[in-house]
Design a protein around this motif. Structure first.
Motif, mmCIF file in Angstrom:
data_model
loop_
_atom_site.group_PDB
_atom_site.id
_atom_site.type_symbol
_atom_site.label_atom_id
_atom_site.label_comp_id
_atom_site.label_asym_id
_atom_site.label_seq_id
_atom_site.Cartn_x
_atom_site.Cartn_y
_atom_site.Cartn_z
ATOM 1 N N PHE A 1 0.889 -1.080 0.106
ATOM 2 C CA PHE A 1 0.056 -0.032 0.119
ATOM 3 C C PHE A 1 0.883 1.103 0.106
ATOM 4 O O PHE A 1 0.525 2.134 -0.737
ATOM 5 C CB PHE A 1 -0.910 -0.118 1.359
ATOM 6 N N ASP B 1 2.907 1.458 -3.534
ATOM 7 C CA ASP B 1 2.301 1.178 -4.756
ATOM 8 C C ASP B 1 2.695 2.290 -5.665
ATOM 9 O O ASP B 1 2.714 1.980 -7.032
ATOM 10 C CB ASP B 1 1.011 0.989 -4.444
ATOM 11 N N ARG B 2 2.492 3.609 -5.256
ATOM 12 C CA ARG B 2 2.709 4.517 -6.497
ATOM 13 C C ARG B 2 3.941 4.613 -7.101
ATOM 14 O O ARG B 2 3.842 4.929 -8.327
ATOM 15 C CB ARG B 2 2.554 5.860 -5.417
ATOM 16 N N PHE C 1 -5.746 -3.041 -10.696
ATOM 17 C CA PHE C 1 -5.179 -3.325 -9.363
ATOM 18 C C PHE C 1 -6.021 -3.175 -8.123
ATOM 19 O O PHE C 1 -6.395 -2.117 -7.769
ATOM 20 C CB PHE C 1 -3.743 -2.968 -9.446
ATOM 21 N N THR C 2 -6.547 -4.185 -7.430
ATOM 22 C CA THR C 2 -6.933 -3.987 -6.229
ATOM 23 C C THR C 2 -6.013 -4.443 -5.094
ATOM 24 O O THR C 2 -5.693 -5.642 -5.413
ATOM 25 C CB THR C 2 -8.251 -4.579 -6.188
ATOM 26 N N ASP D 1 -1.692 7.840 -3.432
ATOM 27 C CA ASP D 1 -2.256 6.745 -3.993
ATOM 28 C C ASP D 1 -1.707 5.281 -3.759
ATOM 29 O O ASP D 1 -0.512 5.302 -3.502
ATOM 30 C CB ASP D 1 -1.808 7.081 -5.628
ATOM 31 N N PRO D 2 -2.467 4.213 -3.588
ATOM 32 C CA PRO D 2 -3.989 4.314 -3.830
ATOM 33 C C PRO D 2 -4.298 4.814 -2.490
ATOM 34 O O PRO D 2 -4.025 5.174 -1.426
ATOM 35 C CB PRO D 2 -3.917 2.801 -4.057
ATOM 36 N N ILE D 3 -5.796 4.717 -2.563
ATOM 37 C CA ILE D 3 -6.911 5.235 -1.460
ATOM 38 C C ILE D 3 -7.532 3.889 -0.893
ATOM 39 O O ILE D 3 -7.907 2.815 -1.861
ATOM 40 C CB ILE D 3 -7.922 6.211 -1.881
ATOM 41 N N LEU E 1 -7.883 0.949 -3.988
ATOM 42 C CA LEU E 1 -7.928 1.370 -5.390
ATOM 43 C C LEU E 1 -7.041 2.349 -5.782
ATOM 44 O O LEU E 1 -6.955 3.225 -5.020
ATOM 45 C CB LEU E 1 -9.312 1.308 -5.754
ATOM 46 N N ARG E 2 -6.495 2.263 -7.100
ATOM 47 C CA ARG E 2 -5.692 3.380 -7.795
ATOM 48 C C ARG E 2 -6.655 4.529 -8.214
ATOM 49 O O ARG E 2 -7.709 4.032 -8.421
ATOM 50 C CB ARG E 2 -4.884 2.773 -8.756
#
Lengths: 465, 258, 78
Positions: free
Chosen positions: A163, A166-167, A279-280, C52-54, C65-66
């Motif tokens: 998390f 990810d960016r 992507f989740t 990001d993500p949230i 989710l992005r």
């Protein structure tokens, strides 16, 4: 084929019934299922207490906070290493003492039997010594790191890492789950490759596979730790040196992650261009792992694993090294010839021929690289007490001209070189195409060569050495 | 019972799924969301008698094992963890194809007691495909820790299938799970799942398609579920249905000439 | 009455009601499958430290989710 026609009729009929409202129908179907689930859950699940403190939220508020999220992540990484380094000190020393005492007794035995010195050399100085090295230097850190890592995994911390990071992976054109597969690579690169299956898209799976090697696996940590410890200890106290060693290893890991992102970016802009898939990431609730069980099972598991690999790979490798180092063509040993041949090239990288040879011979398993190196330095010279840091330092610095730059470049190459044999085999099995396996070996090697050479010349150029 | 011969290499027999087919060893599928402790359940039931490979033709891990209960041997197949069976990913396709075409004698759906609403999504979809389902509400220890109470009987009535509460980590509830599942296998227990009710428009369309589906496939595949998949435009399933139907016709033709 | 917006614009800590999904094909199916069907209440839990993500609470599960995905879900604030 009348029934095939019937099936096609059915399909047509269904399409006729939905008409242009495919999306609405789809929405409606999924909604009905979810509503039903919602109703059933509402009727059957109840909470005894009115306002429950959501501990998961509170913890995540800290672990993924804008201010504390990243520092905690790196702090945790450093902490894990620190525990591994300090925890492994005593067992390592004890094992080294015991195993080398046995070696001395074996030597006595061989002398008493009046055995030929080559037999003693091959079996005791080669096979046995290599085994002793792996067990005393490599096993304790591996047996400590792996359980800690498993605990973190069981706790549910890894998705939080994904998390946070990810960016960066998105910018690098990689799949979000690559943060997870990369984390798995810390335990074992081969396991990390298999974990890449969670990535559906072939392109993104390949990127994750080809870059997995840039995080040091369990077999490479001890080498990094040993080198860091040797070169930092000496004039500083044990606790300071542990801390400094921890920081340098942690720093290298961060470098590895940065390289992972960079190479991923390069790949997705050259060889592996394509779409980023949806992507989740689920952030599951934290689970209290069964600490005792995990630790015990993991330690036993790792110990058995390392011992088995030591016997199957390290022992024979040790025998081969001894042979290479003690078989002469003219008045140089074969090992020296090989090392000598590689030496000019290695020097550009800040290394020497023996170091490169050790890496090459260490292809089957990364944990034997360091033992092989020590043994190739030692063989042919007087027997030494290999267990103490001071002796090792003397061997490397006084005996073979090592400087902190050599150590640094070696550590960088540990980070960036071809994957071990098991990992390569796994990649071949997963991808089926030889060209990716070859690429998986070439990419980190080229990166390593370039990076080492760069650092070498930069440091020299700046007059730092 | 069971599909025991090889067809023209299509994915419609148990052996094609790499699962042994024999009349004496029933096959039980284990489905569930990821993160529900499904593998803990699997390991607890099979112990060391398990083998990991791949689903044929796919890079998806397949783990299968065996266990013995009341003197009878069973094969347990661990399906990939999925949130749904609407076939949006390879994992979902693999799970769905196995339940639909390999027709295990029973399917256990593992759900997380602390996240029931979300997990029921999969369970509801599974009971649309087959009625031989047992719901395993796992992680009851975590639920207790969070002060959650689950009405097991109410859940069973609402779904129309047997429900067993477990905490697989400490082996709680597992003997009961085995008992109930094996009863479903031997048909001592015949679950009667409550179907999900869809919107009037959808229900109307289903009733139009159902008769033709029944005529084509008989009762081997749940016609209501096939109708839903057709309305959904699930091309992948339709392709597999064609292969399955083709195979069934060959089988019928062979039997006619036997 | 709050107007229509997309999921990624809902402030952290507040809730929103899903009104639709602005996507087609596989993306739409996947988003729906997560439970983002019209009428679902979603809570915005947190953003990643780098934006990001949230992470959203969707029917009891916390899912991140992005921006690419969350901007496709239309909602009204509650």
């Amino acid at each position: 084929m009348s029934s095939q026609i019937s099936l096609n009729n059915l399909v047509e009929e269904a399409q006729r019934l939905t008409g242009s409202r495919q999306n609405e129908i789809r929405d409606s179907i999924v909604k009905s299922i979810y509503s039903t689930a919602e109703n059933i859950a509402a009727n059957t699940v109840s909470s005894k207490i009115e306002r429950k403190t959501n501990w998961d939220r509170k913890i995540d508020n800290v672990l993924t906070s804008p201010v504390w999220g990243f520092p905690i992540m790196f702090g945790l990484l450093a902490l894990v290493f620190w525990v591994t380094i300090t925890g492994a000190n005593i067992p390592s020393a004890m094992l080294a003492e015991g195993l080398f005492w046995i070696e001395a007794r074996l030597t006595d035995f061989f002398l008493a039997m009046d055995a030929p010195s080559w037999l003693h050399g091959f079996l005791v100085l080669g096979v046995y010594r290599s085994l002793a090295w792996v067990v005393s230097v490599m096993l304790p850190p591996m047996a400590i790191f792996f359980p800690i890592f498993t605990l973190l995994e069981d706790l549910g911390y890894l998705p939080r890492v994904a998390f946070n990071l990810d960016r960066f992976f998105k910018k690098a054109g990689a799949h979000g789950k690559q943060a997870l597969t990369m984390s798995m690579g810390f335990g074992c690169n081969a396991a990390g490759i298999i974990a890449c299956r969670v990535i559906d898209s072939p392109r993104e799976r390949l990127i994750a596979t080809l870059t997995n090697v840039f995080v040091p696996c369990n077999g490479r940590f001890p080498t990094l730790i040993a080198l860091a410890t040797i070169f930092i200890s000496g004039s500083v106290s044990l606790s300071v040196s542990s801390t400094l060693a921890t920081l340098s290893v942690a720093g290298l890991v961060v470098l590895g992650i940065a390289i992972t992102l960079l190479v991923s970016w390069l790949l997705s802009n050259t060889l592996l261009k394509g779409e980023t898939s949806l992507f989740t990431l689920e952030l599951p609730p934290y689970r209290k792992p069964q600490v005792g069980q995990v630790i015990i099972r993991s330690v036993l598991d790792r110990t058995v694993f390392v011992l088995t690999r030591a016997m199957l790979i390290a022992a024979p490798a040790g025998g081969i090294i001894w042979l290479l180092a003690n078989t002469y063509t003219g008045d140089t040993s074969i090992l020296s010839v090989i090392a000598g041949w590689l030496d000019p090239f290695a020097r550009h990288m800040g290394l020497d021929g023996f170091i490169l040879t050790a890496f090459i011979l260490g292809l089957p398993a990364n944990e034997i690289v360091f033992p092989i190196l020590i043994m190739s330095y030692v063989s042919g010279s007087a027997m030494m007490e290999p267990a103490s840091l001071a002796a090792l330092r003397q061997l490397l610095v006084d005996g073979h001209g090592w400087t902190w730059l050599t150590a640094l470049c070696t550590m960088i190459f540990v980070l960036c070189h071809w994957p071990c044999g098991t990992t390569l085999l796994t990649i071949q099995r997963e991808q089926h195409k030889g060209r990716w396996t070859v690429l998986a070996a070439i990419i980190p090697t080229v990166t390593g060569i370039l990076l080492c050479t760069f650092v070498n010349y930069l440091v020299r150029g700046l007059g730092l050495i | 019972m069971g599909l025991t011969y090889q067809s023209t290499g299509t994915l419609t027999t148990r052996e094609a799924f790499n699962v042994p087919a024999s009349d004496n060893q029933p096959v039980i599928a284990l489905a569930g969301n990821p993160n529900t402790g499904k593998s803990t359940v699997f390991n607890a039931l099979t112990g060391l008698r398990q083998h990991t490979g791949n689903w044929p033709g796919k890079t998806v891990l397949q783990t299968k094992g065996t266990f013995i209960h009341n003197g009878r041997k069973y094969t347990l197949v661990d399906l990939p963890g999925t949130y749904s069976l609407l076939a949006n990913s390879i994992d979902e396709q693999v799970a769905r194809d196995f339940i639909c075409f390999a027709q295990p004698e029973a399917t256990i759906v593992v759900v997380d007691a602390t996240c029931l609403e979300r997990n029921l999504n999969l369970a509801l979809q599974v009971i649309e495909i087959t009625n031989r389902v047992v719901l395993c509400v796992n992680l009851m220890d975590e639920a207790r820790r969070k002060q959650l109470r689950i009405e097991i009987n109410g859940l069973s009535k609402a779904l129309g299938i047997p429900v067993v509460a477990t905490a697989a980590r400490s082996k709680e509830g597992l003997p009961e799970l085995l008992d109930i599942t094996c009863k479903v296998v031997s048909k001592q227990l015949e679950p009667n799942p409550k179907a999900v009710r869809y919107s009037p428009e959808v229900e109307e369309a289903i009733s139009r398609l159902e008769p033709q589906i029944k005529a084509l496939f008989g009762n081997s595949i749940n016609p209501r579920w096939v109708a839903l998949r057709l309305l959904d435009g699930d091309m992948n399933l339709i392709k597999n249905l064609k292969k399955y139907h083709h195979r069934e016709r060959i089988k019928a033709a062979r039997e006619a000439f036997a | 009455m709050a107007g229509s917006t997309t999921l990624n614009d809902v402030p952290v800590g507040s809730r929103a009601l899903v009104t639709g999904v602005k996507a087609d094909g596989l993306t739409r199916r996947r988003l729906l499958d997560l439970g983002l069907v019209p009428g679902t209440r979603v809570e915005v839990v947190r953003r990643s430290p780098v934006g990001d993500p949230i992470a959203f609470n969707i029917r009891g599960a916390v899912i991140a989710l992005r921006h690419e995905e969350s901007s496709k879900v239309t909602v009204t604030s509650i």
